[in-house]
Design a protein around this motif. Sequence first.
Motif, PDB file in Angstrom:
ATOM      1  N   PHE A 173      83.790 -29.228  71.696  1.00 56.48           N
ATOM      2  CA  PHE A 173      82.959 -28.298  72.443  1.00 56.48           C
ATOM      3  C   PHE A 173      83.336 -26.851  72.179  1.00 56.48           C
ATOM      4  O   PHE A 173      82.482 -26.026  71.836  1.00 56.48           O
ATOM      5  CB  PHE A 173      83.063 -28.611  73.942  1.00 56.48           C
ATOM      6  CG  PHE A 173      82.432 -27.550  74.809  1.00 56.48           C
ATOM      7  CD1 PHE A 173      81.087 -27.234  74.671  1.00 56.48           C
ATOM      8  CD2 PHE A 173      83.188 -26.861  75.752  1.00 56.48           C
ATOM      9  CE1 PHE A 173      80.507 -26.244  75.456  1.00 56.48           C
ATOM     10  CE2 PHE A 173      82.615 -25.874  76.534  1.00 56.48           C
ATOM     11  CZ  PHE A 173      81.268 -25.565  76.394  1.00 56.48           C
ATOM     12  N   ARG A 174      84.606 -26.505  72.322  1.00 54.62           N
ATOM     13  CA  ARG A 174      85.013 -25.099  72.195  1.00 54.62           C
ATOM     14  C   ARG A 174      84.848 -24.582  70.764  1.00 54.62           C
ATOM     15  O   ARG A 174      84.552 -23.400  70.572  1.00 54.62           O
ATOM     16  CB  ARG A 174      86.460 -24.919  72.653  1.00 54.62           C
ATOM     17  CG  ARG A 174      86.684 -25.181  74.140  1.00 54.62           C
ATOM     18  CD  ARG A 174      85.964 -24.183  75.013  1.00 54.62           C
ATOM     19  NE  ARG A 174      86.024 -24.566  76.437  1.00 54.62           N
ATOM     20  CZ  ARG A 174      85.405 -23.930  77.419  1.00 54.62           C
ATOM     21  NH1 ARG A 174      84.645 -22.882  77.148  1.00 54.62           N
ATOM     22  NH2 ARG A 174      85.510 -24.349  78.664  1.00 54.62           N
ATOM     23  N   GLU A 175      85.011 -25.453  69.788  1.00 56.43           N
ATOM     24  CA  GLU A 175      84.808 -25.009  68.417  1.00 56.43           C
ATOM     25  C   GLU A 175      83.334 -25.042  68.025  1.00 56.43           C
ATOM     26  O   GLU A 175      82.953 -24.531  66.961  1.00 56.43           O
ATOM     27  CB  GLU A 175      85.643 -25.850  67.457  1.00 56.43           C
ATOM     28  CG  GLU A 175      87.139 -25.668  67.675  1.00 56.43           C
ATOM     29  CD  GLU A 175      87.957 -26.096  66.484  1.00 56.43           C
ATOM     30  OE1 GLU A 175      87.585 -25.728  65.352  1.00 56.43           O
ATOM     31  OE2 GLU A 175      88.964 -26.803  66.698  1.00 56.43           O
ATOM     32  N   GLY A 176      82.500 -25.631  68.877  1.00 53.24           N
ATOM     33  CA  GLY A 176      81.067 -25.630  68.631  1.00 53.24           C
ATOM     34  C   GLY A 176      80.644 -26.398  67.400  1.00 53.24           C
ATOM     35  O   GLY A 176      79.671 -26.039  66.730  1.00 53.24           O
ATOM     36  N   LEU A 177      81.357 -27.496  67.122  1.00 52.49           N
ATOM     37  CA  LEU A 177      81.086 -28.278  65.921  1.00 52.49           C
ATOM     38  C   LEU A 177      80.864 -29.744  66.265  1.00 52.49           C
ATOM     39  O   LEU A 177      81.537 -30.284  67.151  1.00 52.49           O
ATOM     40  CB  LEU A 177      82.247 -28.173  64.932  1.00 52.49           C
ATOM     41  CG  LEU A 177      82.554 -26.783  64.364  1.00 52.49           C
ATOM     42  CD1 LEU A 177      83.839 -26.837  63.543  1.00 52.49           C
ATOM     43  CD2 LEU A 177      81.394 -26.266  63.527  1.00 52.49           C
ATOM     44  N   LEU A 178      79.941 -30.366  65.529  1.00 55.56           N
ATOM     45  CA  LEU A 178      79.670 -31.784  65.721  1.00 55.56           C
ATOM     46  C   LEU A 178      79.207 -32.360  64.389  1.00 55.56           C
ATOM     47  O   LEU A 178      78.173 -31.954  63.844  1.00 55.56           O
ATOM     48  CB  LEU A 178      78.588 -31.975  66.785  1.00 55.56           C
ATOM     49  CG  LEU A 178      78.161 -33.390  67.140  1.00 55.56           C
ATOM     50  CD1 LEU A 178      79.362 -34.218  67.596  1.00 55.56           C
ATOM     51  CD2 LEU A 178      77.099 -33.358  68.229  1.00 55.56           C
ATOM     52  N   LEU A 179      79.997 -33.294  63.835  1.00 53.81           N
ATOM     53  CA  LEU A 179      79.692 -33.858  62.527  1.00 53.81           C
ATOM     54  C   LEU A 179      79.361 -35.343  62.647  1.00 53.81           C
ATOM     55  O   LEU A 179      80.081 -36.092  63.308  1.00 53.81           O
ATOM     56  CB  LEU A 179      80.870 -33.685  61.563  1.00 53.81           C
ATOM     57  CG  LEU A 179      80.535 -34.029  60.102  1.00 53.81           C
ATOM     58  CD1 LEU A 179      79.764 -32.878  59.463  1.00 53.81           C
ATOM     59  CD2 LEU A 179      81.801 -34.333  59.305  1.00 53.81           C
ATOM     60  N   SER A 180      78.268 -35.740  61.973  1.00 60.08           N
ATOM     61  CA  SER A 180      77.814 -37.132  61.959  1.00 60.08           C
ATOM     62  C   SER A 180      77.432 -37.516  60.545  1.00 60.08           C
ATOM     63  O   SER A 180      77.152 -36.646  59.712  1.00 60.08           O
ATOM     64  CB  SER A 180      76.587 -37.304  62.861  1.00 60.08           C
ATOM     65  OG  SER A 180      76.823 -36.863  64.172  1.00 60.08           O
TER      66      SER A 180
END
Length: 362
Positions: A122-129
């Motif tokens: 959340f804090r790094e604002g990243l989401l990888l799929s």
Amino acid sequence: MSRDRERQQSQLAFVASGNDIEVGDRGRLPLPADVLKNLRGDENFVVARLEGGLTAEVWRLKAAGREWTLKRARARCLVQNVDGQTSFLNEIQRRADIAALKALPGGRERFAGCVDTVWGCFREGLLLSPWIDGGAVADWDERRLVQLFALLEELILAGLFEWDLCPGNLLDDGAIRMFDFGYMYRFDPLTEFNSNGREAPLFHAAERFETRNYFAWLLELEFSAGIAAALAAFALEKRVAGACYERLVSRLAARGAAPEVLSWLRGFLDVWGKAQGETLADLYLAEGWRSHRLDLDDDLRGKTCTKRTLARCDWLIAAAREHFAALTGLDALFWHDEGLGREALIARLEADRARAERFQIK
């Protein structure tokens, strides 16, 4: 205080707390997190930057021998309300829930329609799929409808209610895939109708699909193939939704669901089961009104209107002009439209259309 407001305050408190939440395994990233966080777009591993993400920038990457989807939270969400502003946090939370569900016996099969998560923070604002090699649904045939409602059934039984089944949140690669969970909230399916508890019985799984997706597709089908084709497609969707709700009633009853919840679900089955012949057109008018009106209101609240919003508004204005008596006879008008006369209703819709023109997004 409403359940909706409680959830919003809880999310805002988490944002203000400085606490963080991660899901997945950072060690599985094909590229360092700092590299992903500082993407410019000209890197040799960037395949494309995709348009349309209101909460996050969406990138297609190729690294470590395969392709990936990266969501990078926008500094300023384009949806201008609390749910939009906390949707990235909510998505990380739901990704964690779905990962836990997939870890249960048989979970990978039941929730195969929900994309896997490699890592998110959340804090790094990243989401990888993993990249889903599919496209938006162009034709809602029986196979696609059955797969979608089977997935919604499992999510409901797991206590997860998805509010935003819009075209941009569903893909088809031979199976229906759901990959955006920013507006999926927890609830108790044994005692509640949706994540607002019992405060808003209007909202349920089939309604969310029809409102956010299917009736816009039916509207296009009306234009391209005529009302008879749209009615046939509507009848098909009701049969699939009805089979899903029959199973839900049985499975929830076996788990001890409250009588009010079971009665609420059976109420939809009764209405759908009676809609045949000419009455199918009446149901199409009533539920078309509900779907187009709710979607218009949602777009206006978020100031995220598109050409599709204008088309749906035009349908509402035409329906008010041509079928006002039928709409009132079907008790189709609700909320702030209820009790209005024909001319007042048309004037309100025309004012809403003018606002939708002002709120057009790129």
